[in-house]
Design a protein around this motif. Structure first.
Motif, mmCIF file in Angstrom:
data_model
loop_
_atom_site.group_PDB
_atom_site.id
_atom_site.type_symbol
_atom_site.label_atom_id
_atom_site.label_comp_id
_atom_site.label_asym_id
_atom_site.label_seq_id
_atom_site.Cartn_x
_atom_site.Cartn_y
_atom_site.Cartn_z
ATOM 1 N N VAL A 1 0.851 -1.342 -0.115
ATOM 2 C CA VAL A 1 0.052 0.037 0.119
ATOM 3 C C VAL A 1 1.022 1.115 -0.044
ATOM 4 C CG1 VAL A 1 -1.877 1.108 1.158
ATOM 5 C CG2 VAL A 1 -1.670 -1.095 1.181
ATOM 6 N N VAL A 2 0.680 2.152 -0.930
ATOM 7 C CA VAL A 2 1.628 3.380 -0.869
ATOM 8 C C VAL A 2 0.552 4.436 -0.837
ATOM 9 C CG1 VAL A 2 2.913 4.832 -2.827
ATOM 10 C CG2 VAL A 2 2.788 2.427 -2.940
ATOM 11 N N PHE A 3 0.785 5.015 0.332
ATOM 12 C CA PHE A 3 0.046 6.245 0.846
ATOM 13 C C PHE A 3 0.981 7.506 0.190
ATOM 14 C CE2 PHE A 3 -0.967 3.432 4.215
ATOM 15 C CZ PHE A 3 -2.469 3.525 4.257
ATOM 16 N N LEU A 4 0.034 7.923 -0.694
ATOM 17 C CA LEU A 4 0.830 9.176 -1.404
ATOM 18 C C LEU A 4 0.351 10.363 -0.786
ATOM 19 C CD1 LEU A 4 2.404 10.693 -3.926
ATOM 20 C CD2 LEU A 4 0.150 10.550 -4.901
ATOM 21 N N ILE A 5 1.322 11.348 0.040
ATOM 22 C CA ILE A 5 1.068 12.491 0.703
ATOM 23 C C ILE A 5 1.470 13.692 -0.104
ATOM 24 C CG2 ILE A 5 1.202 10.980 2.765
ATOM 25 C CD1 ILE A 5 3.954 12.238 3.232
ATOM 26 N N GLU A 6 0.876 14.895 0.607
ATOM 27 C CA GLU A 6 1.090 16.093 -0.090
ATOM 28 C C GLU A 6 2.679 16.726 0.217
ATOM 29 O OE1 GLU A 6 -0.489 18.240 -1.722
ATOM 30 O OE2 GLU A 6 -2.833 17.843 -1.528
ATOM 31 N N SER A 7 3.037 17.311 -0.779
ATOM 32 C CA SER A 7 4.444 17.914 -0.525
ATOM 33 C C SER A 7 4.515 18.836 0.400
ATOM 34 C CB SER A 7 5.031 18.319 -2.056
ATOM 35 O OG SER A 7 4.753 17.550 -2.977
ATOM 36 N N TYR A 8 5.668 18.882 1.213
ATOM 37 C CA TYR A 8 5.837 19.550 2.090
ATOM 38 C C TYR A 8 6.575 21.151 1.659
ATOM 39 C CZ TYR A 8 7.845 22.012 6.563
ATOM 40 O OH TYR A 8 8.071 22.667 7.659
ATOM 41 N N GLU A 9 7.727 21.156 0.768
ATOM 42 C CA GLU A 9 8.467 22.090 0.518
ATOM 43 C C GLU A 9 7.869 22.892 -0.371
ATOM 44 O OE1 GLU A 9 9.254 18.923 0.186
ATOM 45 O OE2 GLU A 9 11.092 18.722 1.704
ATOM 46 N N ALA A 10 8.275 24.326 -0.296
ATOM 47 C CA ALA A 10 7.508 24.935 -1.429
ATOM 48 C C ALA A 10 7.749 24.726 -2.834
ATOM 49 C CB ALA A 10 8.078 26.691 -0.893
ATOM 50 N N GLY B 1 7.560 21.968 -4.102
ATOM 51 C CA GLY B 1 7.119 20.557 -4.315
ATOM 52 C C GLY B 1 5.974 20.469 -5.473
ATOM 53 N N PHE B 2 6.089 19.441 -6.094
ATOM 54 C CA PHE B 2 4.915 19.275 -7.399
ATOM 55 C C PHE B 2 3.487 19.063 -6.983
ATOM 56 C CE2 PHE B 2 8.974 17.335 -9.184
ATOM 57 C CZ PHE B 2 9.345 18.469 -9.752
ATOM 58 N N GLU B 3 2.686 19.435 -7.867
ATOM 59 C CA GLU B 3 1.209 19.341 -7.444
ATOM 60 C C GLU B 3 0.889 18.000 -7.502
ATOM 61 O OE1 GLU B 3 -1.162 21.700 -7.417
ATOM 62 O OE2 GLU B 3 0.409 23.313 -7.579
ATOM 63 N N PHE B 4 -0.174 17.688 -6.648
ATOM 64 C CA PHE B 4 -0.598 16.327 -6.225
ATOM 65 C C PHE B 4 -0.919 15.559 -7.109
ATOM 66 C CE2 PHE B 4 -3.198 12.790 -4.469
ATOM 67 C CZ PHE B 4 -2.569 12.549 -3.066
ATOM 68 N N GLU B 5 -1.640 16.238 -8.259
ATOM 69 C CA GLU B 5 -2.152 15.348 -9.526
ATOM 70 C C GLU B 5 -1.172 14.978 -10.152
ATOM 71 O OE1 GLU B 5 -3.368 18.164 -8.181
ATOM 72 O OE2 GLU B 5 -5.559 17.714 -7.734
ATOM 73 N N LEU B 6 0.148 15.794 -10.292
ATOM 74 C CA LEU B 6 1.141 15.327 -11.152
ATOM 75 C C LEU B 6 1.865 14.238 -10.476
ATOM 76 C CD1 LEU B 6 3.151 15.799 -13.449
ATOM 77 C CD2 LEU B 6 4.351 17.516 -12.048
ATOM 78 N N LYS B 7 2.041 14.329 -9.243
ATOM 79 C CA LYS B 7 2.711 13.069 -8.570
ATOM 80 C C LYS B 7 1.935 11.920 -8.697
ATOM 81 C CE LYS B 7 2.909 14.934 -4.485
ATOM 82 N NZ LYS B 7 3.119 14.978 -3.034
ATOM 83 N N GLU B 8 0.654 11.842 -8.510
ATOM 84 C CA GLU B 8 -0.197 10.742 -8.904
ATOM 85 C C GLU B 8 -0.099 10.361 -10.125
ATOM 86 O OE1 GLU B 8 -4.646 9.477 -7.323
ATOM 87 O OE2 GLU B 8 -4.323 11.434 -7.981
ATOM 88 N N ARG B 9 -0.011 11.195 -11.004
ATOM 89 C CA ARG B 9 0.281 10.623 -12.440
ATOM 90 C C ARG B 9 1.691 9.818 -12.831
ATOM 91 N NH1 ARG B 9 0.811 14.797 -17.643
ATOM 92 N NH2 ARG B 9 0.909 13.161 -19.259
ATOM 93 N N TYR B 10 2.588 10.387 -12.364
ATOM 94 C CA TYR B 10 3.980 9.694 -12.586
ATOM 95 C C TYR B 10 4.028 8.607 -11.870
ATOM 96 C CZ TYR B 10 6.385 12.906 -9.191
ATOM 97 O OH TYR B 10 6.673 13.590 -7.916
ATOM 98 N N LEU B 11 3.589 8.581 -10.572
ATOM 99 C CA LEU B 11 3.487 7.244 -9.665
ATOM 100 C C LEU B 11 2.761 6.155 -10.574
ATOM 101 C CD1 LEU B 11 4.405 5.681 -7.330
ATOM 102 C CD2 LEU B 11 2.344 6.765 -6.048
ATOM 103 N N LYS B 12 1.722 6.361 -11.121
ATOM 104 C CA LYS B 12 0.856 5.266 -11.553
ATOM 105 C C LYS B 12 1.385 5.016 -12.954
ATOM 106 C CE LYS B 12 -3.629 6.470 -9.237
ATOM 107 N NZ LYS B 12 -4.932 6.783 -9.532
#
Length: 385
Positions: free
Chosen positions: A179-188, A190-201
């Motif tokens: 199970v991969v819990f994808l969390i929000e970025s902390y650093e200023a 950081g990439f948008e959540f939708e982009l991270k979800e896209r390249y992870l998948k």
């Protein structure tokens, strides 16, 4: 039961809604409601709830406490998010804020000057909850595969690099389901959540056994993004049904130390209380002598031979429009990120592609992403006379 009077409403933000969703779904431990004063103070004093380690009280204070005036038990407090009523709290009571009081909604803040605020407690009802869908989908996959050994990874994957890939493969080898819990970025930066979800998948789809990995997105939930309390990660993993949690030794809130030459961390207590095994992985680097990704614990060569997977530096390269070498990131991932950060960057892209790269003689429109991938392939080529 609803009050005969018109219901009062309180405004919440997306992060508060996300945290309320976690509580409602029982993903933050055995309590699925807002805690009263006795329970909250017990956690602050002992760090325990029902004999289990619990880092923060599940207590909530509205942004405008004047709305609490004249409320009675079982009145409904409607939750308003961006002008929409998304749920309600069945009001049971309130208690005054202690100036040293912290809670799950502000775990990293000490509200020293907030003495006029009040905490409310009661049952939570939400009219829409995406976490409920993901929880049910996970349970379906778990039952279908009869998964017994389930390992959790909690990360922002900001960005997704080769060391992450090494962790994925190590974890999959030892689990029925990951199970991969994808969390929000902390650093200023950081990439948008939708982009991270896209390249992870995209990575999972192309390079991993996708039926053995479940992505659980924690969008708009800020309590995990700083990695300041790995205990929360242990709790959400166990609450979902995981048997192991994998974290890296550089986790910012881990607090590792050695006792009798054995590594210890803050997670030892949570592992004991929740019955979840915690695996702390060493740092992974690329060694120019070993010619492969290795752990700093197993590599005999000095740090002057190591290439480090520094997330911030990789993000700086990408935001500057520079493609990281493939030894750091797969070309599919860096190309996807660059095409999202710089859409329509090259006005003569088709002509560049046609003039530089081999084709089948057929004129085809090429995307920015395909151009970056082909460019990286050429970077990896060597020329010999």
């Amino acid at each position: 039961m609803k009050s005969a009077r018109k219901n009062k409403s309180i405004k919440i933000n997306s992060s508060e809604f996300g945290t309320l969703s976690l509580i409602k779904e029982g993903l933050l431990g055995s309590c699925s409601r807002l805690m009263n004063e006795k329970e909250s103070k017990q956690i602050l004093k002992t760090g325990k709830f029902k004999n289990e380690s619990f880092p923060y009280p599940l207590s909530f204070t509205p942004s405008d406490c004047s709305i609490l005036k004249d409320l009675k038990a079982k009145d409904l407090l409607e939750l308003e998010l961006d002008g929409e009523i998304v749920g309600h709290i069945i009001y049971q009571g309130q208690f005054k804020n202690d100036k040293n009081f912290i809670n799950i909604f502000n775990p990293n803040t000490c509200l020293l000057n907030d003495e006029n605020s009040f905490y409310i407690y009661g049952e939570i009802e939400l009219y829409r909850n995406e976490l409920s869908f993901y929880k049910q989908e996970f349970q379906r996959i778990k039952d279908t595969q009869n998964a017994q050994k389930i390992t959790a990874i909690v990360s922002s994957f900001d960005p997704l690099h080769r060391a992450h890939e090494r962790i994925f493969r190590w974890t999959i080898d030892k689990a029925d389901l990951v199970v991969v819990f994808l969390i929000e970025s902390y650093e200023a930066n950081g990439f948008e959540f939708e982009l991270k979800e896209r390249y992870l998948k995209t990575f999972i789809q192309n390079y991993l056994p996708k039926e053995r990995i479940f992505v659980f997105p924690l969008k708009n939930i800020d309590i995990f993004h700083a990695h300041l309390n790995p205990g929360l990660e242990s709790i959400i993993a166990k609450s979902l049904g995981c048997t192991k949690l994998v974290v890296g030794q550089n986790h910012s809130g881990l607090g590792m130390f050695y006792d009798a030459n054995q590594p210890k961390s803050i997670l030892d207590e949570f592992s004991k209380d929740y019955g979840i095994e915690t695996i702390i992985l060493p740092e992974f680097v690329f060694c120019d002598q070993c010619k492969m990704i290795v752990s700093t614990r197993s590599c005999p060569h000095g740090t002057h031979h190591h290439l480090h997977y520094n997330a911030n530096s990789l993000k700086d390269l990408l935001r500057a429009g520079i493609i990281p070498p493939a030894v750091f990131m797969r070309k599919e991932i860096s190309s996807l990120i660059l095409s999202a950060l710089f859409p329509q960057r090259l006005k003569n892209l088709q002509q560049l592609y046609q003039n530089l790269f081999p084709t089948d003689g057929i004129l085809e429109d090429k995307s920015d992403e395909e151009f970056y991938q082909k460019l990286l392939e050429i970077h990896q080529m060597t020329y010999m006379v």
